[in-house]
Design a protein around this motif. Structure first.
Motif, mmCIF file in Angstrom:
data_model
loop_
_atom_site.group_PDB
_atom_site.id
_atom_site.type_symbol
_atom_site.label_atom_id
_atom_site.label_comp_id
_atom_site.label_asym_id
_atom_site.label_seq_id
_atom_site.Cartn_x
_atom_site.Cartn_y
_atom_site.Cartn_z
ATOM 1 N N UNK A 75 -33.417 47.609 44.519
ATOM 2 C CA UNK A 75 -32.413 48.636 44.858
ATOM 3 C C UNK A 75 -31.061 48.025 45.240
ATOM 4 N N UNK A 76 -31.011 46.964 46.056
ATOM 5 C CA UNK A 76 -29.693 46.359 46.329
ATOM 6 C C UNK A 76 -29.021 45.810 45.067
ATOM 7 N N UNK A 77 -29.816 45.252 44.153
ATOM 8 C CA UNK A 77 -29.253 44.759 42.897
ATOM 9 C C UNK A 77 -28.635 45.902 42.091
ATOM 10 N N UNK A 78 -29.327 47.028 42.031
ATOM 11 C CA UNK A 78 -28.770 48.187 41.329
ATOM 12 C C UNK A 78 -27.491 48.684 42.008
ATOM 13 N N UNK A 79 -27.478 48.670 43.325
ATOM 14 C CA UNK A 79 -26.278 49.109 44.055
ATOM 15 C C UNK A 79 -25.103 48.170 43.743
ATOM 16 N N UNK A 80 -25.370 46.853 43.744
ATOM 17 C CA UNK A 80 -24.312 45.898 43.414
ATOM 18 C C UNK A 80 -23.804 46.096 41.987
ATOM 19 N N UNK A 81 -24.717 46.309 41.050
ATOM 20 C CA UNK A 81 -24.298 46.559 39.667
ATOM 21 C C UNK A 81 -23.477 47.842 39.566
ATOM 22 N N UNK A 82 -23.860 48.856 40.326
ATOM 23 C CA UNK A 82 -23.111 50.116 40.315
ATOM 24 C C UNK A 82 -21.707 49.906 40.864
ATOM 25 N N UNK A 83 -21.597 49.194 41.978
ATOM 26 C CA UNK A 83 -20.275 48.905 42.560
ATOM 27 C C UNK A 83 -19.438 48.088 41.573
#
Length: 145
Positions: free
Chosen positions: A21-29
Protein backbone atom coordinates in the motif's frame (compact mmCIF):
# COMPACT_ATOMS: atom_id res chain seq x y z
CA UNK A 1 4.66 -11.99 22.21
CA UNK A 2 3.29 -9.13 24.29
CA UNK A 3 0.16 -9.73 26.31
CA UNK A 4 -2.85 -8.54 24.34
CA UNK A 5 -5.07 -5.76 25.72
CA UNK A 6 -7.30 -2.89 24.53
CA UNK A 7 -4.39 -0.76 23.35
CA UNK A 8 -2.58 -3.39 21.25
CA UNK A 9 -5.30 -5.76 19.99
CA UNK A 10 -5.36 -4.51 16.39
CA UNK A 11 -3.31 -6.51 13.89
CA UNK A 12 -1.44 -5.51 10.74
CA UNK A 13 -0.18 -7.61 7.83
CA UNK A 14 3.25 -6.02 7.16
CA UNK A 15 3.67 -6.88 3.44
CA UNK A 16 0.27 -5.38 2.70
CA UNK A 17 0.16 -2.46 5.16
CA UNK A 18 3.82 -1.42 5.13
CA UNK A 19 5.10 -2.36 1.63
CA UNK A 20 2.38 -2.80 -1.02
CA UNK A 21 0.00 0.00 0.00
CA UNK A 22 2.76 2.58 0.71
CA UNK A 23 4.35 1.71 -2.64
CA UNK A 24 1.05 2.33 -4.41
CA UNK A 25 0.64 5.62 -2.54
CA UNK A 26 4.14 6.71 -3.60
CA UNK A 27 3.43 5.77 -7.22
CA UNK A 28 0.16 7.71 -7.07
CA UNK A 29 1.91 10.80 -5.69
CA UNK A 30 4.62 10.44 -8.36
CA UNK A 31 1.98 10.14 -11.11
CA UNK A 32 0.13 13.23 -9.90
CA UNK A 33 3.41 15.15 -9.68
CA UNK A 34 4.30 14.13 -13.26
CA UNK A 35 0.92 15.40 -14.52
CA UNK A 36 2.13 18.95 -13.81
CA UNK A 37 5.84 18.33 -14.34
CA UNK A 38 5.55 16.73 -17.83
CA UNK A 39 2.85 18.61 -19.79
CA UNK A 40 3.81 16.83 -23.03
CA UNK A 41 2.80 13.44 -21.59
CA UNK A 42 0.05 14.77 -19.34
CA UNK A 43 -2.60 12.30 -20.59
CA UNK A 44 -0.21 9.37 -20.04
CA UNK A 45 0.42 10.42 -16.45
CA UNK A 46 -3.30 10.96 -15.82
CA UNK A 47 -3.99 7.43 -17.05
CA UNK A 48 -1.05 6.12 -14.99
CA UNK A 49 -2.46 7.81 -11.87
CA UNK A 50 -5.95 6.44 -12.51
CA UNK A 51 -4.63 2.89 -12.93
CA UNK A 52 -2.51 3.12 -9.75
CA UNK A 53 -5.49 4.49 -7.85
CA UNK A 54 -7.66 1.62 -9.10
CA UNK A 55 -5.00 -0.91 -8.00
CA UNK A 56 -4.90 0.73 -4.58
CA UNK A 57 -8.67 0.80 -4.26
CA UNK A 58 -9.07 -2.78 -5.47
CA UNK A 59 -6.35 -4.08 -3.15
CA UNK A 60 -7.81 -2.29 -0.16
CA UNK A 61 -11.45 -3.16 -0.78
CA UNK A 62 -10.93 -6.79 -1.80
CA UNK A 63 -8.76 -7.52 1.19
CA UNK A 64 -11.17 -5.82 3.53
CA UNK A 65 -14.29 -7.33 2.04
CA UNK A 66 -13.23 -10.97 2.08
CA UNK A 67 -11.22 -10.99 5.28
CA UNK A 68 -13.67 -8.99 7.36
CA UNK A 69 -16.72 -10.78 6.01
CA UNK A 70 -15.26 -14.14 6.90
CA UNK A 71 -13.98 -12.93 10.24
CA UNK A 72 -17.37 -11.46 11.15
CA UNK A 73 -19.12 -14.74 10.40
CA UNK A 74 -16.60 -16.65 12.52
CA UNK A 75 -16.93 -14.21 15.41
CA UNK A 76 -20.73 -14.63 15.41
CA UNK A 77 -20.44 -18.43 15.27
CA UNK A 78 -17.88 -18.34 18.07
CA UNK A 79 -20.27 -16.20 20.14
CA UNK A 80 -23.14 -18.62 19.54
CA UNK A 81 -21.01 -21.60 20.56
CA UNK A 82 -19.74 -19.86 23.67
CA UNK A 83 -23.21 -18.71 24.65
CA UNK A 84 -24.49 -22.28 24.33
CA UNK A 85 -21.59 -23.63 26.40
CA UNK A 86 -22.18 -21.12 29.20
CA UNK A 87 -25.99 -21.02 29.31
CA UNK A 88 -26.98 -24.28 27.55
CA UNK A 89 -29.43 -22.24 25.45
CA UNK A 90 -29.66 -21.30 21.80
CA UNK A 91 -28.48 -17.76 21.12
CA UNK A 92 -30.41 -16.77 17.97
CA UNK A 93 -32.65 -14.35 19.86
CA UNK A 94 -29.71 -12.83 21.74
CA UNK A 95 -27.63 -12.38 18.57
CA UNK A 96 -30.49 -10.45 16.97
CA UNK A 97 -30.55 -8.01 19.91
CA UNK A 98 -26.82 -7.27 19.79
CA UNK A 99 -24.84 -5.19 17.33
CA UNK A 100 -21.81 -6.81 15.74
CA UNK A 101 -19.34 -4.56 17.59
CA UNK A 102 -20.81 -5.78 20.90
CA UNK A 103 -20.50 -9.44 19.87
CA UNK A 104 -16.93 -8.88 18.67
CA UNK A 105 -15.93 -7.12 21.89
CA UNK A 106 -17.32 -9.92 24.07
CA UNK A 107 -14.82 -12.39 22.61
CA UNK A 108 -12.06 -10.67 24.61
CA UNK A 109 -13.71 -11.59 27.93
CA UNK A 110 -13.44 -14.67 30.09
CA UNK A 111 -16.67 -16.45 31.06
CA UNK A 112 -17.28 -14.61 34.36
CA UNK A 113 -16.99 -11.17 32.74
CA UNK A 114 -18.79 -12.42 29.62
CA UNK A 115 -22.01 -12.88 31.59
CA UNK A 116 -21.78 -9.46 33.24
CA UNK A 117 -20.87 -7.54 30.08
CA UNK A 118 -23.44 -9.42 27.98
CA UNK A 119 -26.10 -8.34 30.47
CA UNK A 120 -24.90 -4.71 30.18
CA UNK A 121 -24.86 -4.93 26.39
CA UNK A 122 -28.43 -6.22 26.33
CA UNK A 123 -29.93 -4.00 29.02
CA UNK A 124 -27.81 -0.85 28.97
CA UNK A 125 -26.88 -1.03 25.27
CA UNK A 126 -23.20 -0.29 25.90
CA UNK A 127 -21.07 -0.14 22.75
CA UNK A 128 -18.40 -2.61 21.73
CA UNK A 129 -15.71 -0.08 22.60
CA UNK A 130 -17.24 0.41 26.08
CA UNK A 131 -17.28 -3.37 26.52
CA UNK A 132 -13.59 -3.58 25.60
CA UNK A 133 -12.72 -0.77 28.01
CA UNK A 134 -14.67 -2.52 30.79
CA UNK A 135 -12.75 -5.78 30.52
CA UNK A 136 -10.65 -6.37 33.62
CA UNK A 137 -8.99 -9.63 32.54
CA UNK A 138 -8.32 -9.47 28.77
CA UNK A 139 -8.65 -12.76 26.83
CA UNK A 140 -6.28 -12.49 23.89
CA UNK A 141 -7.39 -13.39 20.37
CA UNK A 142 -4.18 -14.23 18.50
CA UNK A 143 -5.88 -15.90 15.52
CA UNK A 144 -7.68 -12.90 14.01
CA UNK A 145 -7.15 -11.79 10.45
Amino acid sequence: MKQQNYHNHRKFYPPHHFIYLPLLILLEVFGIYKIWDDPVNKLTWILFSIVIFLFFYLAFMTRQHYALGLQNRMVILEFKQRYFEIFSLRSDEIVEKLKFDQIAALRFTYDDEFKELLYKALHENISGDEIKKSIKNWRADQLRI
